[in-house]
Design a protein around this motif. Sequence first.
Motif, PDB file in Angstrom:
ATOM      1  N   GLU A 164      96.097 -60.154  18.536  1.00 15.01           N
ATOM      2  CA  GLU A 164      95.579 -58.919  19.119  1.00 15.01           C
ATOM      3  C   GLU A 164      95.706 -58.927  20.640  1.00 15.01           C
TER       4      GLU A 164
ATOM      5  N   LYS B 273      99.294 -58.297  21.651  1.00 12.09           N
ATOM      6  CA  LYS B 273      99.700 -56.887  21.558  1.00 12.09           C
ATOM      7  C   LYS B 273      99.481 -56.172  22.885  1.00 12.09           C
ATOM      8  N   ARG B 274      98.447 -56.576  23.589  1.00  9.74           N
ATOM      9  CA  ARG B 274      98.082 -55.908  24.837  1.00  9.74           C
ATOM     10  C   ARG B 274      98.699 -56.559  26.064  1.00  9.74           C
ATOM     11  N   SER B 275      98.886 -57.874  25.997  1.00 12.47           N
ATOM     12  CA  SER B 275      99.438 -58.583  27.151  1.00 12.47           C
ATOM     13  C   SER B 275     100.271 -59.766  26.681  1.00 12.47           C
TER      14      SER B 275
END
Length: 116
Positions: A20, A23-25
């Motif tokens: 997770e 996914k963002r960084s």
Amino acid sequence: MLWIITKYVLTAGIVVLISEVAKRSDKAGALIAALPTVTILALIWMYIEGQGQEKLANHAYYTFWYVLPTLPMFLIFPFLLNRYSFWFSLGICAIISITCFFIVALVVKEFGIELT
């Protein structure tokens, strides 16, 4: 049985957390993934379950030697992925890691370290 379920949930939770975050960084996900979280968890579980110091020390020691042959995969995978499919790239990297493992095992055997 509750203990085993707890171990699975906590360990799986960390893997999900890493994916997770990734996914963002890309960088943060890679940093967390690069931490020896699985090894640390294994050492904690082994300690809690009463494994001796020698067993814990051996686990950490051999983990070091088994990590070395996997490192080339992380450099080769992005190169292959830009040219081939995900599964093909991953398969080639698995073969490279296995090959590197046997090479490392042969080299360190000369220094008295038995990996196979």
